[in-house]
Scaffold this active site. Structure first.
Site: not given
Ligand code: GCV
Length: 702
Positions: A186, A267, A340, A368
């Site tokens: 991001n 996203e 994910d 995560e």
């Molecule tokens: C960096 C998931 C995570 C996000 C992450 C995203 C991705 O949605 O919760 O924090 O963003 O994956 O891999 O881009």
């Protein structure tokens, strides 16, 4: 017999006195009492000086041995590879020498015989992806703030920064890694500002002698947001020129820069589709700009939209039509599973399916969805499961590993990425056992056929073992093997399955509390939140049953797999039970292979997960004499937390699903200790942290 017991007690007491406090900062590279040696042929470069220094400070081979380092062309040895004997390392590059030296020292320290052999890495690019933000925070980071970034008013580089980066680079090199993506996918456009690029240069100057190349994540709208252009349309020539100029600036500062990672149209991140262009058009524009410098683009396939009925199908649907349309220096970066980084997913059907496009695996080292840095979960078994999964795309044996490492498709560029779990915590990773995940990722990136058992064995020996020859001679080694190594290794190897059991058994997925993704939240579905960000979308529990129907009568995601997998997953008689509720919606009364009903089986699995963690507490407590006090207490306290977490998972999920199953929890299983209403009331921002149930409210994006 009695004498033996007395001797053992005596040895344990001495051993305990000998284990010094350890904050974990030295990772698997703890200081050791090296023997003297003579090194021939090292040359004078920085990289060779590091190889020399490592040999001198860590040599456990024959005292006063002569070790020869040789660089010469050899068709059997790839650029980072090496040929090893007990007292020589031969390679075609200096990096190869460095990797060979680390391997030689590892073999010595783990008491393995050094066979004469050639070793080449499975992937050319073996990368850590840091989700580090320029302000110093780390997305999904659980080990403190960023080791690279400190905020925009703090870009000046200090000696402390350099020393930290050198420690990081050394750790990476020692396990065979050769690249770091320094910032979050991001991505802030600001990473490409001249001030930040100077910091990137400083970092890469420290990383380079260890053979680590630098990469950056870029924001697709940078031309507009940073460069002030009217558009970021990839087919607009001014945009392509802007990127070419920026890339030239980067390579002037960092001549061995590796390339870009891009999260586009995912996203909320910008991407080529904002301009009516395809992923291929976007990726190719960047690839063309990087080509003259030999840089690559790693273009992520993590895409999904709120309107699709099955998120698991989307990456495949969007990317398959683009097969063959990407430049050869583009690699499509695919998460191991179609959703994910869940505790368990089948492999992404994209692996091996795009036959004219290079693909790479993205694994998540940071936990995560697996208990952050609070829970002991050794992820190597999960990655091994994915890498060894057979896609059948080019016949039997077309494993995910072989579809991405070039051995089937002969790709020009190959890569593998792991989302890093490092931060400023003194032990780098928060949980001392999370270091093992960093270690395992590196080892598998070097050799994707290694077993998790071997990796765990190595890591435990390096991280907790003794190298004192006197102790070994006194027989302490044997005791250490049976009392510490064996049980702790077994704990590590079963820990992922344990986490699956207490959180999402039988193919359940994405039933986490929102945002922080730590505890359970199968009930979380507030009005206005897009359905694919709520757990009921994934578990589909109702009075009829539970699970996501991805068969022909459901979303038909099974069709994205190659035969015989489509039929195998579709047919209840052949679908592996570990994926049952991933592919099927089944009645609560469904008969499992164990003879239990689905409801009872679910209860047993959750309970088993809790019991397994309780067992880990005992294993760890018994290891007290073999671990320094500091690490012992830290892990002990985290296991306590994990036991409470497992209980919360079990109670939360079973009490919630019971509203639909309307069946009793089997009476041989321990009763819940939390109330559902309590667990729901602290949703979504809770962590039940201490023994007295103190609630800790944590920020939204924990
Ligand atoms: C960096 C998931 C995570 C996000 C992450 C995203 C991705 O949605 O919760 O924090 O963003 O994956 O891999 O881009």
């Amino acid at each position: 017999m009695k004498i033996k017991v007395i001797i053992n007690i005596f040895l344990l007491a001495v051993m305990h006195m000998a284990v010094r406090a350890d904050d974990g900062h030295d990772l698997w590279l703890r200081k050791i009492n090296a023997s003297p040696l003579k090194v021939v042929g090292a040359g004078k470069s920085q990289k060779m000086a590091i190889a020399m220094e490592e040999l001198n400070s860590r040599w456990l081979g024959e005292a006063d041995a002569t070790v020869t380092l040789t660089i010469r062309p050899d068709k059997q040895i790839k650029p980072d590879g090496y040929r090893l004997t007990a007292n020589s390392v031969q390679a075609t590059t200096e990096s190869g020498i460095l990797y060979g030296v680390y391997e030689l020292l590892r073999l010595q320290q783990t008491r393995q015989h050094v066979r004469s052999r050639v070793s080449n890495p499975s992937y050319q690019n073996r990368l850590l992806n840091h989700w580090d933000n320029l302000d110093g925070s780390v997305e999904r980071g659980y080990a403190g703030r960023s080791i690279f970034w400190k905020g925009k008013d703090n870009v000046a580089v200090t000696e402390a920064d350099r020393s930290l980066w050198a420690g990081y680079a050394r750790a990476c090199a020692s396990i065979g890694l050769n690249g770091s993506v320094l910032n979050n996918v991001n991505a802030s456009p600001e990473v490409l500002s001249t001030a930040n690029l100077k910091r990137v240069k400083a970092i890469s100057d420290v990383l380079r002698p260890y053979g680590i190349r630098t990469f950056l994540s870029v924001n697709f709208s940078s031309p507009k947001l940073l460069g002030g252009l009217k558009t970021s349309d990839p087919l607009d020539p001014t945009v392509a020129r802007w990127w070419a100029g920026k890339i030239k600036e980067i390579y002037t500062l960092v001549p061995d820069f590796g390339g870009f990672v891009v999260k586009a149209n995912s996203e909320g991140q910008p991407g080529p589709q904002d301009f009516g262009r395809t992923h291929a058009e976007g990726a190719n524009m960047l690839a063309d700009a990087l080509k003259p410098w030999d840089g690559i683009v790693m273009w992520r396939a993590f895409v999904y939209s709120s309107t699709d009925k099955d998120r698991a199908r989307q990456a495949y649907s969007e990317f398959m039509p683009l097969d063959g349309k990407f430049r050869d220096n583009v690699i499509i970066q695919v998460k191991n599973g179609p959703i994910d980084f869940q505790p368990r997913e089948p492999f992404s059907p994209l692996f091996g399916a795009m036959k004219k496009t290079s693909m790479m695996n993205e694994l998540q080292i940071t936990q995560e969805y697996l208990g952050h840095s609070k829970q002991l979960v050794f992820l190597s078994t999960m990655w091994e499961e994915c890498l060894k999964s057979d896609t059948y795309q080019e016949g039997r044996g077309s494993t995910v590993a072989r579809c991405t490492n070039g051995s089937i498709f002969g790709n020009k560029y190959t890569a593998i990425a792991g989302v890093a779990n490092t931060g400023l915590d003194s032990n780098w990773t928060g949980h001392d056992f999370a270091q093992a995940n960093w270690y395992a990722f590196g080892r598998l990136a070097w050799n994707d056929t290694l077993s998790s058992a071997q990796i765990a064995d190595e890591w435990l020996r390096l991280t907790f073992g003794s190298n004192d020859q006197n102790e070994i001679n006194a027989g302490k080694d044997e005791l250490w093997n049976t009392e510490f190594l064996k049980p702790v290794k077994e704990m590590m190897l079963s820990s992922r399955e344990t986490a699956v059991n207490y959180s999402m058994p039988l193919g359940l997925h994405h039933i986490f509390a929102a945002n922080h993704h730590y505890g359970p939240g199968p009930w979380y579905a507030p009005t206005g939140v897009r359905p694919d960000w709520t757990p009921p979308y994934y578990h589909q529990a109702d009075t009829m049953g539970i699970g996501f129907d991805r068969t022909r009568s459901g979303s038909n995601a099974v069709r994205q797999y190659h035969q015989p997998l489509t039929s195998q997953f579709e047919d209840l008689n052949t679908c592996p039970e570990i994926y049952l509720l991933w592919f099927h919606h089944l009645p609560w009364s469904y008969k499992m292979r164990s003879g239990r009903t689905l409801w009872d089986e679910l209860c047993f699995r959750y309970d088993q997960g809790v019991q397994q963690v309780r067992e880990y507490q005992k294993i760890w407590d018994k290891s007290r004499n073999y671990v320094d006090q500091e690490r012992f207490l830290r892990v002990q306290s985290k296991l306590k937390q994990q036991a409470r977490d497992a209980q919360v998972w079990k109670d939360g999920c079973l009490l919630y699903f019971q509203q639909f199953s309307r069946r009793p929890i089997p009476y041989e299983i321990e009763r819940p200790v939390y109330d559902l209403s309590f667990l729901e009331s602290v949703n979504p921002l809770y962590i039940i942290r201490s023994a007295d149930n103190e609630k800790e409210i944590i920020p939204n994006h924990y």
